[in-house]
Design an enzyme around this catalytic site. Structure first.
Site, short mmCIF file in Angstrom:
data_model
loop_
_atom_site.label_atom_id
_atom_site.label_comp_id
_atom_site.label_asym_id
_atom_site.label_seq_id
_atom_site.Cartn_x
_atom_site.Cartn_y
_atom_site.Cartn_z
N SER A 1 0.83 -1.20 0.00
CA SER A 1 0.00 0.00 0.00
C SER A 1 0.87 1.25 0.00
O SER A 1 1.77 1.39 0.81
CB SER A 1 -0.91 -0.01 1.24
OG SER A 1 -1.69 1.16 1.27
N GLY A 2 0.57 2.16 -0.93
CA GLY A 2 1.34 3.40 -1.02
C GLY A 2 2.48 3.34 -1.99
O GLY A 2 3.21 4.32 -2.17
N THR B 1 -2.15 1.90 -7.90
CA THR B 1 -3.35 2.51 -8.49
C THR B 1 -2.97 3.59 -9.50
O THR B 1 -3.56 3.69 -10.58
CB THR B 1 -4.23 3.09 -7.38
OG1 THR B 1 -4.57 2.05 -6.45
CG2 THR B 1 -5.50 3.68 -7.95
N ASN C 1 -1.04 5.03 3.31
CA ASN C 1 -1.43 5.60 2.01
C ASN C 1 -2.75 6.33 2.17
O ASN C 1 -3.69 5.80 2.74
CB ASN C 1 -1.56 4.46 0.98
CG ASN C 1 -1.83 4.97 -0.40
OD1 ASN C 1 -1.83 6.18 -0.65
ND2 ASN C 1 -2.07 4.06 -1.32
N SER D 1 -5.50 4.30 -0.39
CA SER D 1 -5.14 2.88 -0.45
C SER D 1 -6.31 2.07 -1.00
O SER D 1 -7.45 2.19 -0.56
CB SER D 1 -4.78 2.38 0.96
OG SER D 1 -4.53 1.00 0.94
N SER D 2 -6.02 1.23 -2.01
CA SER D 2 -7.05 0.32 -2.54
C SER D 2 -7.28 -0.79 -1.53
O SER D 2 -6.36 -1.53 -1.19
CB SER D 2 -6.59 -0.27 -3.88
OG SER D 2 -6.40 0.73 -4.84
N GLY E 1 0.00 -5.98 -2.51
CA GLY E 1 1.29 -6.66 -2.38
C GLY E 1 1.38 -7.40 -1.06
O GLY E 1 0.45 -7.38 -0.23
N GLU F 1 1.89 -8.25 2.61
CA GLU F 1 1.67 -7.38 3.77
C GLU F 1 2.20 -8.04 5.03
O GLU F 1 1.86 -9.20 5.32
CB GLU F 1 0.19 -7.04 3.93
CG GLU F 1 -0.33 -6.10 2.86
CD GLU F 1 -1.73 -5.59 3.16
OE1 GLU F 1 -2.35 -6.08 4.15
OE2 GLU F 1 -2.22 -4.71 2.43
#
Length: 1126
Positions: free
Chosen positions: A191-192, A196, A241, A244-245, A473, A475
């Site tokens: 994330s970040g 996206t 993020n 974040s998605s 990704g 985590e």
């Protein structure tokens, strides 16, 4: 040409032959490093011709360095030559290498990260590992995504330009067009890291560079506008993020046979529904909630029963981060509303969708209290009313469903009340279910708007597909739960696919080139995937079994079952199975998996609840009866009658992941690995510890090791020979034979050892980067001599061409100017002769009627007179001068003179003050008044202009007929005067002859005499015949002396008077008595007769203010301020 002394500009020159044998030289300057993107060009300079240096073939090139400038000289046919990837190798010490495969120490993680650091420092955020793109989030705008950049990468071979997102996108697109094979781009990272944004940039690239039509433009718009909608409903602010998605997304973009995007389809994976009801500190719920509250219109919020303050809603305050400075919810709301209309949402669907969003907020505000039996009761009836209206259900039914559950046992339905904990669970489960299913409906709705209608003729006209996978990704958090377990399982599957496809592509290339394949040793993570997904023995199977078995199953019983089943697996560990040292880092409710990316410790707390994802039956029944079309669509009645237990969350995810793997295996993959440089989201900050962690769990070192197991560098013979042929005399300047043979001669000359390279069918394979670097360094040395020769030739040619051009230009200008001068001189002479001839003929016929012979002369005479008249017009009405006209213009001259006089009169009248206008109205006629005023003003000017100081102040003032009306003069005086008409009356001050005492009097002018009046008594009568003169000083005082004949016994002597209107009074007196020439203006003093032969003296001096007094010498002293210097 623009030269740069910093050594970071690259000059590119290529020579082109045309059919006539002439050559064109193109000079192209490119940035090597200074602008941070190696592929940004300066403008191209085209030179018409150049002196041939050598006899070149149709296609040739060489490279050189011009002083401090790296230069590639290339000649080609119409295709031209583009910048090759090797152009940055000379700057490798400063900016690193663009392909990690070229790292000498490729097994060193430190060398890998150092190369990343060098490039990140120079804002070079993209680097290759073979065909894999590694992207580092810069956290700032680099201006490398413009339309010009898109065009630069369009249709260019993958290795001919520097690493970029667009290179991956274009390479996949060209493979799809040329080979008609489905493609996919896999984008991963934590994330970040920028996944996206990378997806958006790729979609924008296709939107700009693909063929367009009206229908295609609609599809492009919908593809692009689907992003803000999905981000609003599926993205949230997290600690790592701000956007974040919180779901995985796979998007297929469909292209027709022309290469235009004609449709699309989106698959979503594992939406983080738990975020709807709970957020960690510093995080937010999904964006759409805040956008609706911040940007929604007042009327909309009123209909939804919402307030603008997010603090009013329990589901939005748990993270204590309702507002974020970097997020503009109000602007994002406008974007989302516009996007919904673009992707074909009608007003009713938007209203229903927003009603569901609002209902989730209201659900969070539903509160419960326990009754005497401990059963939950709803205490917030107002929220139930809102929910009933928004969800389209009965309020009483919804209330009962929230505090009761229905159990079917042996065909009988049992209704059981819920306690407070269970009621809260039911409320949250409903909120998650409503939001999660609505999100799935939203994705399906977008898919319908993107759906591609197959062409009528199938086969070669059917669409090909390019997939974009934007998925979470690997985590690793301090606290890892069920979501992290699913996400990391997904990454294990992707890593397995990644390694298999990478090895497969490598092996296929080796086989196609006839190079012997050497088996590569690598870590096969199938053992970990089997640990998670294997039937009956895998963690997911054990979790499902524990969720389904009767009895009192808990998270701890699940952990115990795991310990019993997979205790001997080398990649599984728990507190019970660990040794004494390891137990200190493992809790009793935790288990640890050794993933390909490293160890991850998971807490089993919540595993069963999240896997079950249960919604009580009565809540489902209530939703099935909803009048909200979206809710009714999401909760189908078949769920109530279906006896089969629904799949658990983990099984659903495993099945969807399995389908995703099948999709990806059916396509040609490309990879983008995104890296986050720091957790603070700061530009320019490179956190080595964090990046090492990501390099590890992204499997980048493993990928590099697989790529480098064989040969580090491979290029087609044509490209290799084109770049390095200048290093061998046999291949330079041109090689006439096959490229394969030319490369063989070249590498032999360079001294390549047999183990350093292999010759394939179309490519040369170089095993070690040091071999390539040595060749590149030799090329740099060779460039020096080539540069000197080209410099000398170019300079000679350039200045020769410049001289010839200037010489030709000078001759052309000289001849043109001489011709122009001659023509002008002849034309001027001709005109002069014709003018003189016409003038003389006109003079001869001047007295004849107007005809062709004299019209020029007469016009000239008329013009001369009018111009003279223009220069000598009278300045005012008193100016009687007028130029003498020629005989032919006498009548016209008189008319012009009359018009001029009228114009001056009217101009003067326009400037008349209101005082004048009032006086005119009192007179019998304007002309008489004007004539009288002008006469008096002229007399005043003659007498006082330039002689008395206060004269200029009187000029603009009107001379009044009288300063005293008849009502101001005593009737007795009027009676004494009898028939004598008063022409002018003015108040004055009389100074006695003895003592000079001031006394107020009136001065009356009649037809025959001057009268000095004191109230009702005439003090003195002075006949005009006895008035010998008038004296006044040259200063600004208002005193004057009337001199009277002494022979008249009735006269007592001269009269000393003072008047505020001295100029007016003296002018009227002088004109009435006809004594204009008898007015005396004295400079220093005035003598006057007191009577009986005695004289008095008035002394006048200049001072700061007016003062009249008797002096010690007996004179009358007058001090007057000087107003004008004469």
């Amino acid at each position: 040409m623009h030269w740069c002394n910093s050594g970071c500009k690259e000059l590119r020159v290529w020579m082109l032959h045309n059919n006539s044998g002439k050559e064109c030289c193109w000079v192209h300057v490119l940035n090597c490093c200074k602008d941070k993107q190696e592929n940004q060009p300066f403008p191209t300079i085209k030179v018409p011709a150049v002196v041939p240096l050598v006899c070149w073939s149709h296609e040739r090139s060489y490279s050189f360095r011009l002083g401090n400038f790296a230069v590639d000289l290339q000649a080609a046919g119409s295709d031209g030559i583009r910048l090759t990837m090797e152009s940055a190798l000379t700057a490798r010490d400063r900016v690193g290498v663009q392909d990690f495969v070229l790292l000498e120490n490729f097994t060193s993680e430190a060398a890998f990260i150092e190369n990343l650091r060098k490039r990140f420092k120079e804002n070079l955020i993209y680097t290759y590992i073979g065909s894999v793109l590694v992207s580092v989030n810069p956290y700032k705008d680099l201006e490398i995504y413009s339309k010009q950049h898109m065009e630069r990468y369009r249709g260019v071979s993958f290795y001919e330009v520097s690493p970029h997102l667009y290179a991956i996108a274009d390479n996949s697109y060209r493979s799809l067009r040329i080979e008609r094979k489905d493609q996919c781009i896999l984008i991963s990272g934590e994330s970040g890291a920028g996944k996206t944004e990378a997806t958006k940039k790729i979609l924008q690239y296709y939107a700009v560079t693909c063929p367009a039509s009206d229908q295609v433009e609609t599809v492009k718009d919908r593809l692009l506008q689907s992003n803000p909608v999905l981000e609003a409903f599926g993205n949230a602010k997290t600690l790592r993020n701000d956007n974040s998605s919180r779901f995985g997304k796979y998007m297929d973009v469909q292209f027709d046979y022309k290469g235009a995007p004609v449709g699309g389809h989106i698959l979503n994976y594992l939406l983080e529904k738990s975020r709807v009801v709970h957020q960690n500190h510093g995080e937010r719920n999904f964006h759409i909630f805040y956008q609706l509250l911040e940007g929604g219109e007042d009327d909309l919020l009123r209909r939804l029963g919402l307030e603008k303050n997010p603090q009013q809603y329990h589901y939005l305050v748990k993270g204590q981060c309702a507002r974020v400075s970097s997020i503009s919810d109000k602007n994002d709301w406008k974007v989302v509303r516009r996007a919904l209309s673009v992707i074909n949402f009608n007003d009713n669907e938007v209203e229903d969708l927003l009603s569901i969003v609002a209902s989730v907020l209201h659900l969070g505000n539903v509160q419960f209290a326990a009754d005497e039996q401990g059963n939950a009761q709803v205490t917030t009836e107002n929220q139930i009313k809102y929910l009933a209206r928004l969800l389209g259900v009965e309020g009483s039914v919804l209330r009962e469903a929230l505090i009761h559950k229905t159990i079917i046992a042996k065909g009988e339905e049992l209704v059981s009340p819920l306690n407070l904990e269970q009621a809260a669970y039911a409320r949250d489960a409903l909120a998650k279910a409503v939001y999660g299913r609505t999100f799935s409906w939203l994705v399906n709705k977008i898919n319908k708007s993107l759906a591609y209608k197959e062409a009528e003729c199938p086969g070669w006209r059917s669409a090909t597909v390019l997939g974009l996978l934007d998925i979470y990704g690997f985590e690793v958090f301090q606290h890892n739960s069920f979501e992290q377990f699913c996400i990391n399982y997904c990454n294990e599957k992707l890593q397995q696919l990644f390694i298999e496809l990478t090895l497969k592509s490598e092996q296929e290339e080796y086989e196609s080139e006839g190079i012997a394949w050497e088996p590569v040793q690598y870590f096969n993570n199938k053992i970990i995937c089997d640990l998670v997904e294997e039937k009956f023995k895998g963690i997911i199977s054990i979790l499902d079994e524990e969720c389904l078995r009767p009895g009192d199953a808990t998270d701890m019983t699940f952990l115990e079952k795991l310990e019993e089943t997979v205790k001997n697996h080398p990649h599984f560990l728990t507190h019970k199975l660990a040794d004494q040292k390891t137990r200190k880092s493992l809790g009793r409710e935790e288990f640890r998996l050794l993933h390909y990316a490293g160890e991850v410790t998971y807490s089993v707390t919540g595993f069963l609840d999240k896997n079950n994802d249960l919604l009580f039956r009565n809540l489902k029944e209530t939703m099935c009866n909803s009048e909200n079309t979206i809710i009714n669509h999401c909760f189908e009645r078949t769920e109530l009658t279906d006896k089969k237990r629904p799949e658990t969350a983990a099984t659903q995810f495993k099945n969807s992941l399995s389908k995703l793997m099948e999709i990806l295996m059916s396509k040609e993959p490309s990879y983008i690995r995104c890296i986050k440089p720091n957790d603070a989201k700061q530009a320019g900050r490179f956190d080595e510890v964090l990046i090492r962690h990501q390099v590890k769990y992204l499997g980048l070192m493993e990928n590099l090791r697989v790529r480098r197991a064989g040969f580090a560098y491979r290029r087609k013979y044509e490209i290799f020979l084109q770049r390095y042929k200048s290093l061998c005399s046999e291949t330079w300047p041109t090689w006439e034979g096959r490229p394969h043979d030319g490369v063989a001669v070249l590498v032999k000359h360079l001294g390549y050892k047999q183990e350093e390279y292999k010759m394939g069918r179309t490519k040369i394979f170089i095993r070690f980067p040091k071999t390539l670097f040595a060749t590149e360094d030799a090329l740099e040395i060779r460039k020096q001599s080539l540069a000197t020769k080209i410099q000398a030739t170019w300079r000679g040619f350039y200045w020769r061409q410049k001289f010839l051009h200037m010489k030709h230009s000078a001759i052309t200008i000289q001849s043109w100017w001489r011709g122009t001068q001659g023509r002008r001189k002849a034309s001027k002479k001709k005109w002069a002769v014709e003018t003189i001839r016409r003038f003389i003929k006109g003079f001869i016929y001047r007295n004849y009627p107007r005809c062709s012979e004299n019209e020029y002369f007469l016009d000239y005479i008329r013009y001369s007179f009018l111009m003279n008249l223009k220069r000598n017009l009278p300045k005012n009405v008193l100016d009687k001068s007028w130029p003498t006209p020629p005989p032919s213009l006498y009548e016209v001259s008189q008319l012009l003179r009359q018009l001029c006089m009228q114009n001056m009169v009217w101009s003067y009248c326009k400037r008349i003050s209101p005082e004048w206008k009032q006086q005119i109205q009192k007179t019998s006629g304007f002309c008489f008044f004007l004539s009288l005023q002008l006469d008096q003003k002229v007399v005043a000017s003659e007498m006082f202009k330039g002689k008395k100081d206060n004269y200029p102040q009187s000029v603009p003032r009107l001379f009044i007929n009288t300063r005293l009306g008849t009502e101001e003069i005593n009737p007795k005086v009027l009676q004494v005067l009898g028939n004598e008409t008063i022409k002018y009356a003015v108040p004055v001050v009389k100074y006695d002859r003895k003592g000079y005492k001031a006394r107020v009097r009136q001065l009356l002018l009649t037809q025959n005499a001057i009268f000095i009046v004191e109230e009702a008594k005439i003090k003195q009568r002075i006949d005009y015949a006895n008035l010998t003169g008038i004296s006044v000083s040259s200063l600004s005082d208002s005193l004057f002396v009337l001199h009277v004949r002494c022979e008249d016994n009735k006269q007592k002597g001269d009269v000393v008077l003072q008047s505020d209107h001295v100029i007016e009074t003296l002018t009227k007196t002088a004109m009435s008595a006809d004594k204009i020439n008898n007015v005396n203006i004295s400079q220093g003093s005035i003598k006057f007769t007191i009577g009986q032969g005695k004289e008095g003296i008035i002394d006048f001096t200049s001072g700061s203010e007016l003062l009249i007094a008797k002096a010690k010498n007996g004179h009358l002293a007058v001090v007057a301020p000087r107003l004008n210097s004469r």
